[in-house]
Write a protein that holds these residues in place. Structure first.
Motif, PDB file in Angstrom:
ATOM      1  N   THR A 168      36.880  36.134 -15.908  1.00  0.00           N
ATOM      2  CA  THR A 168      37.435  34.801 -15.621  1.00  0.00           C
ATOM      3  C   THR A 168      37.505  33.932 -16.874  1.00  0.00           C
ATOM      4  N   LYS A 169      36.417  33.931 -17.657  1.00  0.00           N
ATOM      5  CA  LYS A 169      36.374  33.082 -18.851  1.00  0.00           C
ATOM      6  C   LYS A 169      37.438  33.523 -19.861  1.00  0.00           C
ATOM      7  N   MET A 170      37.585  34.839 -20.008  1.00  0.00           N
ATOM      8  CA  MET A 170      38.559  35.349 -20.981  1.00  0.00           C
ATOM      9  C   MET A 170      39.998  35.044 -20.562  1.00  0.00           C
ATOM     10  N   ARG A 171      40.250  35.060 -19.242  1.00  0.00           N
ATOM     11  CA  ARG A 171      41.616  34.751 -18.778  1.00  0.00           C
ATOM     12  C   ARG A 171      42.017  33.354 -19.212  1.00  0.00           C
ATOM     13  N   VAL A 203      35.038  34.917 -33.944  1.00  0.00           N
ATOM     14  CA  VAL A 203      34.979  35.276 -32.522  1.00  0.00           C
ATOM     15  C   VAL A 203      34.603  36.743 -32.348  1.00  0.00           C
ATOM     16  N   HIS A 204      35.146  37.593 -33.210  1.00  0.00           N
ATOM     17  CA  HIS A 204      34.969  39.038 -33.027  1.00  0.00           C
ATOM     18  C   HIS A 204      33.863  39.639 -33.885  1.00  0.00           C
ATOM     19  N   LYS A 205      33.183  38.786 -34.652  1.00  0.00           N
ATOM     20  CA  LYS A 205      32.139  39.299 -35.551  1.00  0.00           C
ATOM     21  C   LYS A 205      31.066  40.129 -34.829  1.00  0.00           C
ATOM     22  N   PRO A 206      30.648  39.718 -33.600  1.00  0.00           N
ATOM     23  CA  PRO A 206      29.587  40.495 -32.955  1.00  0.00           C
ATOM     24  C   PRO A 206      30.009  41.910 -32.562  1.00  0.00           C
ATOM     25  N   TYR A 207      31.300  42.228 -32.629  1.00  0.00           N
ATOM     26  CA  TYR A 207      31.770  43.502 -32.083  1.00  0.00           C
ATOM     27  C   TYR A 207      32.202  44.462 -33.173  1.00  0.00           C
ATOM     28  N   THR A 208      31.896  45.731 -32.940  1.00  0.00           N
ATOM     29  CA  THR A 208      32.485  46.773 -33.779  1.00  0.00           C
ATOM     30  C   THR A 208      33.758  47.208 -33.070  1.00  0.00           C
ATOM     31  N   HIS A 218      33.951  44.149 -22.851  1.00  0.00           N
ATOM     32  CA  HIS A 218      34.028  42.801 -22.270  1.00  0.00           C
ATOM     33  C   HIS A 218      33.001  42.620 -21.155  1.00  0.00           C
ATOM     34  N   ALA A 219      32.704  41.350 -20.861  1.00  0.00           N
ATOM     35  CA  ALA A 219      31.795  41.030 -19.757  1.00  0.00           C
ATOM     36  C   ALA A 219      32.420  41.509 -18.446  1.00  0.00           C
ATOM     37  N   PRO A 220      31.551  41.834 -17.447  1.00  0.00           N
ATOM     38  CA  PRO A 220      32.105  42.291 -16.164  1.00  0.00           C
ATOM     39  C   PRO A 220      33.093  41.283 -15.566  1.00  0.00           C
ATOM     40  N   ASP A 224      44.096  23.127 -27.143  1.00  0.00           N
ATOM     41  CA  ASP A 224      42.813  22.895 -26.457  1.00  0.00           C
ATOM     42  C   ASP A 224      41.719  23.838 -26.951  1.00  0.00           C
ATOM     43  N   TRP A 225      42.021  25.127 -27.074  1.00  0.00           N
ATOM     44  CA  TRP A 225      40.987  26.085 -27.483  1.00  0.00           C
ATOM     45  C   TRP A 225      40.475  25.755 -28.877  1.00  0.00           C
ATOM     46  N   PHE A 226      41.387  25.407 -29.788  1.00  0.00           N
ATOM     47  CA  PHE A 226      40.989  25.138 -31.170  1.00  0.00           C
ATOM     48  C   PHE A 226      40.187  23.836 -31.249  1.00  0.00           C
ATOM     49  N   MET A 286      48.278  42.294 -35.359  1.00  0.00           N
ATOM     50  CA  MET A 286      46.990  41.611 -35.569  1.00  0.00           C
ATOM     51  C   MET A 286      45.851  42.470 -35.035  1.00  0.00           C
ATOM     52  N   ALA A 287      46.041  42.976 -33.815  1.00  0.00           N
ATOM     53  CA  ALA A 287      44.972  43.764 -33.182  1.00  0.00           C
ATOM     54  C   ALA A 287      44.704  45.041 -33.986  1.00  0.00           C
ATOM     55  N   VAL A 288      45.761  45.747 -34.339  1.00  0.00           N
ATOM     56  CA  VAL A 288      45.577  47.000 -35.081  1.00  0.00           C
ATOM     57  C   VAL A 288      44.860  46.738 -36.408  1.00  0.00           C
ATOM     58  N   GLN A 329      44.153  50.061 -28.059  1.00  0.00           N
ATOM     59  CA  GLN A 329      44.233  49.772 -26.621  1.00  0.00           C
ATOM     60  C   GLN A 329      44.634  48.306 -26.393  1.00  0.00           C
ATOM     61  N   TRP A 330      44.053  47.406 -27.199  1.00  0.00           N
ATOM     62  CA  TRP A 330      44.402  45.971 -27.068  1.00  0.00           C
ATOM     63  C   TRP A 330      45.903  45.801 -27.321  1.00  0.00           C
ATOM     64  N   ALA A 331      46.369  46.404 -28.421  1.00  0.00           N
ATOM     65  CA  ALA A 331      47.776  46.262 -28.813  1.00  0.00           C
ATOM     66  C   ALA A 331      48.707  46.799 -27.724  1.00  0.00           C
ATOM     67  N   CYS A 338      37.375  31.073 -35.488  1.00  0.00           N
ATOM     68  CA  CYS A 338      38.621  31.757 -35.805  1.00  0.00           C
ATOM     69  C   CYS A 338      38.531  33.186 -35.288  1.00  0.00           C
ATOM     70  N   MET A 339      39.578  33.933 -35.497  1.00  0.00           N
ATOM     71  CA  MET A 339      39.615  35.319 -35.011  1.00  0.00           C
ATOM     72  C   MET A 339      38.459  36.139 -35.568  1.00  0.00           C
ATOM     73  N   MET A 340      38.135  35.885 -36.844  1.00  0.00           N
ATOM     74  CA  MET A 340      37.066  36.666 -37.481  1.00  0.00           C
ATOM     75  C   MET A 340      35.718  36.329 -36.846  1.00  0.00           C
TER      76      MET A 340
HETATM   77  C1  HEM Z   1      41.610  44.378 -31.780  1.00  0.00           C
HETATM   78  C2  HEM Z   1      41.212  44.487 -30.553  1.00  0.00           C
HETATM   79  C3  HEM Z   1      40.346  43.452 -29.871  1.00  0.00           C
HETATM   80  C4  HEM Z   1      39.168  43.670 -29.258  1.00  0.00           C
HETATM   81  C5  HEM Z   1      38.465  45.002 -29.100  1.00  0.00           C
HETATM   82  C6  HEM Z   1      38.687  42.390 -28.774  1.00  0.00           C
HETATM   83  C7  HEM Z   1      37.508  42.201 -28.074  1.00  0.00           C
HETATM   84  C8  HEM Z   1      37.016  41.000 -27.660  1.00  0.00           C
HETATM   85  C9  HEM Z   1      35.771  40.812 -26.939  1.00  0.00           C
HETATM   86  C10 HEM Z   1      34.836  41.931 -26.515  1.00  0.00           C
HETATM   87  C11 HEM Z   1      35.633  39.489 -26.680  1.00  0.00           C
HETATM   88  C12 HEM Z   1      34.485  38.812 -25.912  1.00  0.00           C
HETATM   89  C13 HEM Z   1      34.790  38.991 -24.455  1.00  0.00           C
HETATM   90  C14 HEM Z   1      33.738  38.488 -23.497  1.00  0.00           C
HETATM   91  O1  HEM Z   1      33.022  37.506 -23.804  1.00  0.00           O
HETATM   92  O2  HEM Z   1      33.672  39.053 -22.390  1.00  0.00           O
HETATM   93  C15 HEM Z   1      36.786  38.834 -27.259  1.00  0.00           C
HETATM   94  C16 HEM Z   1      37.002  37.480 -27.228  1.00  0.00           C
HETATM   95  C17 HEM Z   1      38.165  36.895 -27.608  1.00  0.00           C
HETATM   96  N1  HEM Z   1      39.246  37.499 -28.203  1.00  0.00           N
HETATM   97 FE1  HEM Z   1      39.409  39.435 -28.675  1.00  0.00          FE
HETATM   98  N2  HEM Z   1      39.588  41.422 -29.103  1.00  0.00           N
HETATM   99  C18 HEM Z   1      40.626  42.013 -29.778  1.00  0.00           C
HETATM  100  C19 HEM Z   1      41.745  41.406 -30.269  1.00  0.00           C
HETATM  101  C20 HEM Z   1      42.060  40.097 -30.068  1.00  0.00           C
HETATM  102  C21 HEM Z   1      43.279  39.471 -30.490  1.00  0.00           C
HETATM  103  C22 HEM Z   1      44.419  40.175 -31.231  1.00  0.00           C
HETATM  104  C23 HEM Z   1      43.199  38.163 -30.097  1.00  0.00           C
HETATM  105  C24 HEM Z   1      44.179  37.052 -30.243  1.00  0.00           C
HETATM  106  C25 HEM Z   1      45.434  37.196 -30.520  1.00  0.00           C
HETATM  107  C26 HEM Z   1      41.922  37.962 -29.454  1.00  0.00           C
HETATM  108  C27 HEM Z   1      41.447  36.763 -28.958  1.00  0.00           C
HETATM  109  C28 HEM Z   1      40.209  36.556 -28.407  1.00  0.00           C
HETATM  110  C29 HEM Z   1      39.738  35.279 -27.916  1.00  0.00           C
HETATM  111  C30 HEM Z   1      40.500  33.965 -27.961  1.00  0.00           C
HETATM  112  C31 HEM Z   1      38.455  35.478 -27.425  1.00  0.00           C
HETATM  113  C32 HEM Z   1      37.560  34.466 -26.709  1.00  0.00           C
HETATM  114  C33 HEM Z   1      36.858  33.545 -27.590  1.00  0.00           C
HETATM  115  C34 HEM Z   1      36.072  32.544 -26.757  1.00  0.00           C
HETATM  116  O3  HEM Z   1      36.633  31.501 -26.392  1.00  0.00           O
HETATM  117  O4  HEM Z   1      34.914  32.829 -26.470  1.00  0.00           O
HETATM  118  N3  HEM Z   1      41.266  39.157 -29.462  1.00  0.00           N
HETATM  119  N4  HEM Z   1      37.596  39.760 -27.847  1.00  0.00           N
END
Ligand code: HEM
Length: 145
Positions: free
Chosen positions: A61-64, A93-98, A56-58, A80-82, A136-138, A106-108, A89-91
């Motif tokens: 605030t944005k993530m909170r 949003v997280h595409k850039p990350y392995t 995550h970014a240092p 609001d977020w949607f 979902m996280a796992v 850890q998330w779970a 979507c979840m996919m």
């Molecule tokens: C499986 C483990 C997960 C990891 C490692 C992970 C990691 C991350 C990272 C690195 C970011 C970007 C953070 C940043 O910009 O600083 C992010 C964004 C986000 N994640 Fe996850 N995530 C996980 C699971 C989840 C789950 C289960 C949810 C929802 C139930 C979730 C919801 C979100 C949302 C809403 C964003 C922000 C999107 C935006 O508005 O930019 N994440 N996540």
């Protein structure tokens, strides 16, 4: 003939639209925001979540705000977020990350702990939300290549 519909007016507060939604039954925004804040406080302070924190970014605030808004809509509250992120979507949003299995675990773990620490009055619902989010996280974790 008068027809009725269950579709709510577009701009009524979500708690009126879905009074029995998990969001509402859990306590609405104050409780969801408290869970999210506790989640990021834990992630930020407990070395057990170091891998997840490093992704995550240092400044969190944005993530909170983003995660609280996401979870509100996801659990039947204000969307609001949607609305601010059409098509995301979840996919996507997280595409850039392995996401390793460890980071997913850890998330779970941090989310289940955060819910337990906030201790919503509706404890059963809190536990169920924790279980679902945890699954979902796992499910997002990838096996090592
Ligand atoms: C499986 C483990 C997960 C990891 C490692 C992970 C990691 C991350 C990272 C690195 C970011 C970007 C953070 C940043 O910009 O600083 C992010 C964004 C986000 N994640 Fe996850 N995530 C996980 C699971 C989840 C789950 C289960 C949810 C929802 C139930 C979730 C919801 C979100 C949302 C809403 C964003 C922000 C999107 C935006 O508005 O930019 N994440 N996540």
């Amino acid at each position: 003939m008068v027809t009725t519909t269950d579709t709510p007016a577009p701009h009524t507060p979500a708690t009126e639209k879905l009074p029995n939604s998990p969001f509402h039954l859990l306590g609405g925004h104050p409780v969801v925001q408290a869970i999210v804040d506790r989640f990021y406080d834990l992630m930020d302070s407990d070395p057990a979540y170091a891998e997840l924190r490093a992704m995550h970014a240092p400044d969190l605030t944005k993530m909170r705000s983003a995660l609280a808004q996401f979870l509100a809509g996801w659990s039947g509250g204000p969307r609001d977020w949607f609305e601010a992120n059409p098509g995301r979507c979840m996919m996507s949003v997280h595409k850039p990350y392995t996401i390793t299995r460890e980071a997913a675990g850890q998330w779970a773990e941090a989310m289940k702990r955060a819910i337990a620490d906030v201790a919503p009055a509706n404890a059963d619902l809190g536990r169920q939300m924790g279980e679902i989010l945890s699954e979902m996280a796992v499910g997002m974790g990838q096996p090592p290549q």
